[in-house]
Design an enzyme around this catalytic site. Structure first.
Site, PDB file in Angstrom:
ATOM      1  N   HIS A 274       0.859  -1.185   0.000  1.00 13.39           N
ATOM      2  CA  HIS A 274       0.000   0.000   0.000  1.00 13.39           C
ATOM      3  C   HIS A 274       0.897   1.238   0.000  1.00 13.39           C
ATOM      4  CE1 HIS A 274      -3.874  -1.973   1.839  1.00 13.39           C
ATOM      5  NE2 HIS A 274      -3.470  -2.555   0.724  1.00 13.39           N
TER       6      HIS A 274
ATOM      7  N   GLU B  29       1.160   3.814   1.865  1.00  9.48           N
ATOM      8  CA  GLU B  29       1.763   4.197   3.143  1.00  9.48           C
ATOM      9  C   GLU B  29       2.963   3.307   3.480  1.00  9.48           C
ATOM     10  OE1 GLU B  29      -1.431   3.492   2.423  1.00  9.48           O
ATOM     11  OE2 GLU B  29      -2.777   4.207   3.988  1.00  9.48           O
TER      12      GLU B  29
ATOM     13  N   CYS C   6      -5.768   1.872   6.067  1.00  8.20           N
ATOM     14  CA  CYS C   6      -6.383   0.622   6.513  1.00  8.20           C
ATOM     15  C   CYS C   6      -5.718   0.195   7.830  1.00  8.20           C
ATOM     16  CB  CYS C   6      -6.208  -0.454   5.439  1.00  8.20           C
ATOM     17  SG  CYS C   6      -4.518  -1.071   5.281  1.00  8.20           S
TER      18      CYS C   6
ATOM     19  N   CYS D 281      -1.913  -0.476   7.516  1.00  8.54           N
ATOM     20  CA  CYS D 281      -1.108   0.742   7.385  1.00  8.54           C
ATOM     21  C   CYS D 281      -1.146   1.561   8.674  1.00  8.54           C
ATOM     22  CB  CYS D 281      -1.584   1.565   6.202  1.00  8.54           C
ATOM     23  SG  CYS D 281      -1.245   0.760   4.623  1.00  8.54           S
TER      24      CYS D 281
HETATM   25 ZN   LIG Z   1      -3.232   0.171   3.799  1.00 11.53          ZN
END
Ligand SMILES: [Zn+2]
Length: 149
Positions: free
Chosen positions: A52, A54, A82, A85
């Site tokens: 992801h 991040e 999420c 993250c």
């Molecule tokens: Zn994430």
């Protein structure tokens, strides 16, 4: 403060990710007013579901600084992180988290498990939400609309 240059860069990373066929989310790590790393989602490119924006930006920033934590750094991301993250941001000791649009379906900061409010969370960043949220949401909406067409 509604927006700033770092969130603009995160939005650019989100757009670039979308152009590569990735879910258009972008993240930027800033330390002492300097951009240390920026990335969009790279899960498809790397065949890595943990890539992801991040996590990718945190990895790049740690590599650039040659350290495992980012104490004192701030992270800008276009969408509410999420749970994975949110945890990575906590483990990296990020000082401030700025995110754009809320993600009631997949977020883990102000939605879902609210990771930073849990007793098992040992470092919580200061959280600022809603920065450039309209633009961030538009980029995502446009991407998923395009997928349906
Ligand atoms: Zn994430």
């Amino acid at each position: 403060m509604k927006t700033n240059q770092f969130m603009e860069l995160a939005l650019d990373e989100a757009r670039a990710a979308g152009a590569r066929g990735e879910v258009p989310i972008g993240a930027v790590v800033v330390l002492d007013g300097t951009v240390i790393a920026s990335s969009g989602n790279r899960t498809r490119e790397l065949n890595d579901i943990t890539a992801h924006a991040e996590v990718a930006a945190i990895r790049m920033a740690c590599e650039a600084l040659g350290q495992e934590r980012l104490t004192g750094a701030d992270l800008y991301v276009t969408l509410e992180p999420c749970t994975m993250c949110a945890a990575a941001i906590s483990f990296a000791r990020i000082r401030r988290l700025y995110y754009g649009a809320e993600d009631p379906k997949g977020g883990g900061v102000d939605s879902g498990v609210r990771f930073y409010a849990q007793p098992t969370c040992h470092h919580a960043p200061e959280v600022y939400s809603g920065m450039s949220e309209v633009q961030a949401a538009e980029i995502l909406r446009g991407f998923f609309q395009g997928k349906r067409d």
